[in-house]
Scaffold this motif. Structure first.
Motif, PDB file in Angstrom:
ATOM      1  N   PRO A   1      -9.067 -22.798  32.391  1.00 28.11           N
ATOM      2  CA  PRO A   1      -9.608 -24.164  32.535  1.00 28.11           C
ATOM      3  C   PRO A   1      -8.504 -25.211  32.642  1.00 28.11           C
ATOM      4  O   PRO A   1      -7.480 -25.128  31.951  1.00 28.11           O
ATOM      5  CB  PRO A   1     -10.437 -24.351  31.262  1.00 28.11           C
ATOM      6  CG  PRO A   1     -10.825 -22.960  30.869  1.00 28.11           C
ATOM      7  CD  PRO A   1      -9.655 -22.085  31.259  1.00 28.11           C
ATOM      8  N   LYS A   2      -8.744 -26.193  33.516  1.00 28.50           N
ATOM      9  CA  LYS A   2      -7.723 -27.210  33.782  1.00 28.50           C
ATOM     10  C   LYS A   2      -7.360 -28.009  32.529  1.00 28.50           C
ATOM     11  O   LYS A   2      -6.209 -28.414  32.367  1.00 28.50           O
ATOM     12  CB  LYS A   2      -8.200 -28.152  34.891  1.00 28.50           C
ATOM     13  CG  LYS A   2      -8.241 -27.486  36.254  1.00 28.50           C
ATOM     14  CD  LYS A   2      -8.685 -28.457  37.336  1.00 28.50           C
ATOM     15  CE  LYS A   2      -8.725 -27.787  38.693  1.00 28.50           C
ATOM     16  NZ  LYS A   2      -9.172 -28.716  39.774  1.00 28.50           N
ATOM     17  N   TRP A   3      -8.337 -28.256  31.640  1.00 34.44           N
ATOM     18  CA  TRP A   3      -8.033 -29.047  30.437  1.00 34.44           C
ATOM     19  C   TRP A   3      -7.077 -28.290  29.529  1.00 34.44           C
ATOM     20  O   TRP A   3      -6.218 -28.896  28.866  1.00 34.44           O
ATOM     21  CB  TRP A   3      -9.317 -29.435  29.697  1.00 34.44           C
ATOM     22  CG  TRP A   3     -10.083 -28.288  29.076  1.00 34.44           C
ATOM     23  CD1 TRP A   3     -11.076 -27.567  29.657  1.00 34.44           C
ATOM     24  CD2 TRP A   3      -9.901 -27.763  27.754  1.00 34.44           C
ATOM     25  NE1 TRP A   3     -11.542 -26.614  28.788  1.00 34.44           N
ATOM     26  CE2 TRP A   3     -10.844 -26.717  27.608  1.00 34.44           C
ATOM     27  CE3 TRP A   3      -9.058 -28.074  26.694  1.00 34.44           C
ATOM     28  CZ2 TRP A   3     -10.942 -25.961  26.438  1.00 34.44           C
ATOM     29  CZ3 TRP A   3      -9.152 -27.331  25.523  1.00 34.44           C
ATOM     30  CH2 TRP A   3     -10.086 -26.281  25.400  1.00 34.44           C
ATOM     31  N   GLN A   4      -7.197 -26.949  29.496  1.00 29.46           N
ATOM     32  CA  GLN A   4      -6.274 -26.146  28.698  1.00 29.46           C
ATOM     33  C   GLN A   4      -4.872 -26.166  29.303  1.00 29.46           C
ATOM     34  O   GLN A   4      -3.865 -26.232  28.590  1.00 29.46           O
ATOM     35  CB  GLN A   4      -6.791 -24.709  28.581  1.00 29.46           C
ATOM     36  CG  GLN A   4      -8.030 -24.564  27.725  1.00 29.46           C
ATOM     37  CD  GLN A   4      -8.445 -23.124  27.536  1.00 29.46           C
ATOM     38  OE1 GLN A   4      -7.747 -22.190  27.945  1.00 29.46           O
ATOM     39  NE2 GLN A   4      -9.605 -22.912  26.909  1.00 29.46           N
ATOM     40  N   ILE A   5      -4.832 -26.107  30.629  1.00 34.48           N
ATOM     41  CA  ILE A   5      -3.532 -26.172  31.320  1.00 34.48           C
ATOM     42  C   ILE A   5      -2.859 -27.519  31.054  1.00 34.48           C
ATOM     43  O   ILE A   5      -1.648 -27.595  30.808  1.00 34.48           O
ATOM     44  CB  ILE A   5      -3.716 -25.951  32.836  1.00 34.48           C
ATOM     45  CG1 ILE A   5      -4.227 -24.533  33.111  1.00 34.48           C
ATOM     46  CG2 ILE A   5      -2.405 -26.205  33.592  1.00 34.48           C
ATOM     47  CD1 ILE A   5      -4.578 -24.279  34.571  1.00 34.48           C
ATOM     48  N   PHE A   6      -3.660 -28.584  31.075  1.00 31.31           N
ATOM     49  CA  PHE A   6      -3.125 -29.928  30.823  1.00 31.31           C
ATOM     50  C   PHE A   6      -2.514 -30.009  29.428  1.00 31.31           C
ATOM     51  O   PHE A   6      -1.408 -30.539  29.247  1.00 31.31           O
ATOM     52  CB  PHE A   6      -4.228 -30.970  30.971  1.00 31.31           C
ATOM     53  CG  PHE A   6      -3.793 -32.367  30.606  1.00 31.31           C
ATOM     54  CD1 PHE A   6      -3.061 -33.143  31.494  1.00 31.31           C
ATOM     55  CD2 PHE A   6      -4.090 -32.895  29.344  1.00 31.31           C
ATOM     56  CE1 PHE A   6      -2.636 -34.421  31.148  1.00 31.31           C
ATOM     57  CE2 PHE A   6      -3.670 -34.165  28.996  1.00 31.31           C
ATOM     58  CZ  PHE A   6      -2.948 -34.936  29.894  1.00 31.31           C
TER      59      PHE A   6
END
Length: 211
Positions: free
Chosen positions: A26-31
């Motif tokens: 998920p992009k939020w985890q990557i962020f």
């Protein structure tokens, strides 16, 4: 930080982000991971030297790298340069920074360095930010020998090292070596980062004067 180090840090971040996206994370985890990574390698060393570390060698290295910047030239000068260079560093801060509380704070320090304690007190009273106002007023009062006035401000000093620092200054002015050593050691233990570095070298100079 050197340009080549920053380039490597951000290059790795880009590669890591691409790899994580391919894994459908998920992009939020990557962020979050990216933010923590960048903070750890770029911002953490800065904040650590400024606020957190007990390692004076780390602070010394940080100041040596950044001594061209006005705010860091003064603490570096206290440990490594002459009184004239310390005054020049203070002048640079006063002329560089526009915030009134910064100007009056360092103008008060400069006046103390020039043994102009009435001027130091006048500048300190114009600092419109606590606990810096109370600390520098107490500092100036102690140099003037107004110990009761200095001690009356101790409850307003919200950072522990500040009270110990004022106590040590009062005993320094009273030529009480034992209590000066006790409170200066206590202040150094309570402080962190650049403040610990400043107190350590300032107290070393004061201790030499008491011998």
């Amino acid at each position: 930080m050197q340009l080549w180090k920053l380039t490597l840090i951000y290059l790795f971040a880009i590669i890591a982000c691409t790899f994580l996206l391919l894994m459908d994370i998920p992009k939020w985890q990557i962020f979050i991971l990216l933010f923590l990574y960048v903070f750890l390698f770029t911002m953490y060393p800065h904040f650590n030297a400024l606020l957190w570390t007990n390692n004076l060698k780390k602070v010394e290295r940080f100041l040596e790298v950044n001594k061209h910047k006005a705010l860091y030239a003064y603490p570096y000068a206290i440990a490594n340069q002459s009184v004239a260079e310390q005054k020049a560093a203070l002048d640079k801060i006063i002329t560089t920074y526009k915030q009134p509380y910064v100007k009056h704070n360092y103008a008060s320090i400069l006046a103390i360095l020039e043994n102009n304690y009435d001027q130091a007190l006048s500048e300190a009273k114009q600092i419109a930010k606590e606990p810096f106002h109370s600390y520098m007023v107490a500092h100036s009062e102690a140099y003037l020998g107004n110990f009761e006035q200095a001690e009356a401000l101790l409850p307003k000093l919200t950072q522990k090292w500040m009270s110990s620092s004022i106590e040590s200054l009062i005993f320094f002015k009273r030529q009480d070596k034992e209590n000066f050593k006790h409170y200066s050691t206590k202040a150094i233990k309570q402080a962190r980062g650049i403040q610990k570095y400043l107190l350590t070298h300032s107290f070393q100079e004061m201790e030499e004067k008491l011998k």
